[in-house]
Write a protein that holds these residues in place. Structure first.
Motif, mmCIF file in Angstrom:
data_model
loop_
_atom_site.group_PDB
_atom_site.id
_atom_site.type_symbol
_atom_site.label_atom_id
_atom_site.label_comp_id
_atom_site.label_asym_id
_atom_site.label_seq_id
_atom_site.Cartn_x
_atom_site.Cartn_y
_atom_site.Cartn_z
ATOM 1 N N ARG A 180 38.752 38.496 35.302
ATOM 2 C CA ARG A 180 38.304 37.113 35.508
ATOM 3 C C ARG A 180 37.879 36.513 34.178
ATOM 4 N NH1 ARG A 180 37.690 35.254 40.430
ATOM 5 N NH2 ARG A 180 38.078 36.653 42.150
ATOM 6 N N PHE A 181 37.885 35.152 34.106
ATOM 7 C CA PHE A 181 37.521 34.477 32.865
ATOM 8 C C PHE A 181 36.825 33.150 33.139
ATOM 9 C CE2 PHE A 181 41.289 32.221 34.049
ATOM 10 C CZ PHE A 181 41.218 30.979 33.431
ATOM 11 N N LYS A 182 36.115 32.660 32.120
ATOM 12 C CA LYS A 182 35.532 31.315 32.123
ATOM 13 C C LYS A 182 35.666 30.801 30.700
ATOM 14 C CE LYS A 182 31.300 28.818 33.055
ATOM 15 N NZ LYS A 182 30.348 29.054 31.984
ATOM 16 N N ALA A 183 36.464 29.742 30.519
ATOM 17 C CA ALA A 183 36.858 29.291 29.192
ATOM 18 C C ALA A 183 35.835 28.392 28.497
ATOM 19 C CB ALA A 183 38.208 28.575 29.264
ATOM 20 N N ALA A 184 34.998 27.695 29.242
ATOM 21 C CA ALA A 184 34.099 26.724 28.627
ATOM 22 C C ALA A 184 32.698 26.844 29.205
ATOM 23 C CB ALA A 184 34.633 25.316 28.854
ATOM 24 N N ALA A 185 31.743 26.273 28.486
ATOM 25 C CA ALA A 185 30.368 26.248 28.973
ATOM 26 C C ALA A 185 30.279 25.417 30.243
ATOM 27 C CB ALA A 185 29.449 25.665 27.907
ATOM 28 N N GLY A 186 29.397 25.797 31.128
ATOM 29 C CA GLY A 186 29.186 25.070 32.373
ATOM 30 C C GLY A 186 28.433 25.938 33.352
ATOM 31 N N ALA A 229 29.350 26.939 36.419
ATOM 32 C CA ALA A 229 30.181 27.452 37.514
ATOM 33 C C ALA A 229 29.516 28.690 38.102
ATOM 34 C CB ALA A 229 31.575 27.797 37.000
ATOM 35 N N ARG A 230 29.612 28.838 39.410
ATOM 36 C CA ARG A 230 29.001 29.977 40.093
ATOM 37 C C ARG A 230 29.930 31.177 40.188
ATOM 38 N NH1 ARG A 230 24.211 28.320 43.195
ATOM 39 N NH2 ARG A 230 23.299 26.878 41.732
ATOM 40 N N ARG A 231 31.144 31.038 39.616
ATOM 41 C CA ARG A 231 32.065 32.176 39.584
ATOM 42 C C ARG A 231 33.044 31.981 38.439
ATOM 43 N NH1 ARG A 231 37.133 31.339 41.949
ATOM 44 N NH2 ARG A 231 37.370 29.288 42.856
ATOM 45 N N CYS A 232 33.702 33.058 38.069
ATOM 46 C CA CYS A 232 34.738 33.022 37.040
ATOM 47 C C CYS A 232 36.087 32.955 37.746
ATOM 48 C CB CYS A 232 34.659 34.277 36.179
ATOM 49 S SG CYS A 232 33.067 34.452 35.335
ATOM 50 N N SER A 233 37.075 32.392 37.070
ATOM 51 C CA SER A 233 38.421 32.281 37.636
ATOM 52 C C SER A 233 39.174 33.592 37.457
ATOM 53 C CB SER A 233 39.196 31.169 36.932
ATOM 54 O OG SER A 233 38.544 29.935 37.102
ATOM 55 N N ALA A 234 40.003 33.913 38.435
ATOM 56 C CA ALA A 234 40.851 35.113 38.337
ATOM 57 C C ALA A 234 41.976 34.853 37.358
ATOM 58 C CB ALA A 234 41.422 35.464 39.710
ATOM 59 N N THR A 256 37.328 35.009 28.276
ATOM 60 C CA THR A 256 37.326 33.568 28.002
ATOM 61 C C THR A 256 38.711 32.922 28.080
ATOM 62 O OG1 THR A 256 37.496 33.932 25.613
ATOM 63 C CG2 THR A 256 35.269 33.671 26.524
ATOM 64 N N THR A 257 39.764 33.699 28.330
ATOM 65 C CA THR A 257 41.117 33.134 28.412
ATOM 66 C C THR A 257 41.883 33.710 29.595
ATOM 67 O OG1 THR A 257 42.073 34.833 26.969
ATOM 68 C CG2 THR A 257 41.297 32.808 25.905
ATOM 69 N N ASP A 258 42.797 32.903 30.129
ATOM 70 C CA ASP A 258 43.650 33.326 31.228
ATOM 71 C C ASP A 258 44.797 34.181 30.687
ATOM 72 O OD1 ASP A 258 44.747 33.566 33.758
ATOM 73 O OD2 ASP A 258 45.408 31.485 33.884
ATOM 74 N N ARG A 259 45.383 34.975 31.544
ATOM 75 C CA ARG A 259 46.583 35.742 31.223
ATOM 76 C C ARG A 259 47.737 34.766 30.999
ATOM 77 N NH1 ARG A 259 47.420 39.501 35.787
ATOM 78 N NH2 ARG A 259 46.333 41.028 34.517
ATOM 79 N N GLN A 260 48.565 35.046 30.002
ATOM 80 C CA GLN A 260 49.741 34.221 29.709
ATOM 81 C C GLN A 260 50.994 34.999 30.112
ATOM 82 O OE1 GLN A 260 49.373 30.950 28.465
ATOM 83 N NE2 GLN A 260 47.274 31.511 29.015
#
Length: 92
Positions: free
Chosen positions: A51-57, A59-64, A81-85
């Motif tokens: 999971r990741f979260k790219a920016a400050a904020g 959010a109550r969860r990180c994105s898969a 801090t980055t999504d899979r490419q």
């Protein structure tokens, strides 16, 4: 915040963010998501694996991380801090 830095108050997991109305508040830094305990105390926790979260904020969860579609493979693995490419597979 009364002149204190977010790092001094919250151990570096929060960053100061100023909105369009010049309101300042501490928000969870990239790679951290917000948690709130039973006493309504805010904290920031590190995103778990995958999971990741790219920016400050706050959010109550990180994105898969993204799942690569059929015919595509991983070009770059995700980080906290980055999504899979993904990239198209070559034939052969």
């Amino acid at each position: 915040m009364h002149g204190e830095t977010c790092s001094a108050v919250c151990g570096g997991r929060f960053v100061k963010v100023t909105d369009a109305d010049d309101f300042e508040e501490c928000r969870c830094a990239a790679m951290y998501y917000e948690t709130v305990d039973a006493g309504n105390n805010r904290a920031c926790a590190v995103c778990p694996g995958g999971r990741f979260k790219a920016a400050a904020g706050n959010a109550r969860r990180c994105s898969a991380w993204s799942t690569c579609a059929v015919g595509k493979g991983i070009a770059t693995e995700g980080t906290k801090t980055t999504d899979r490419q993904c990239t198209a597979c070559t034939t052969g």
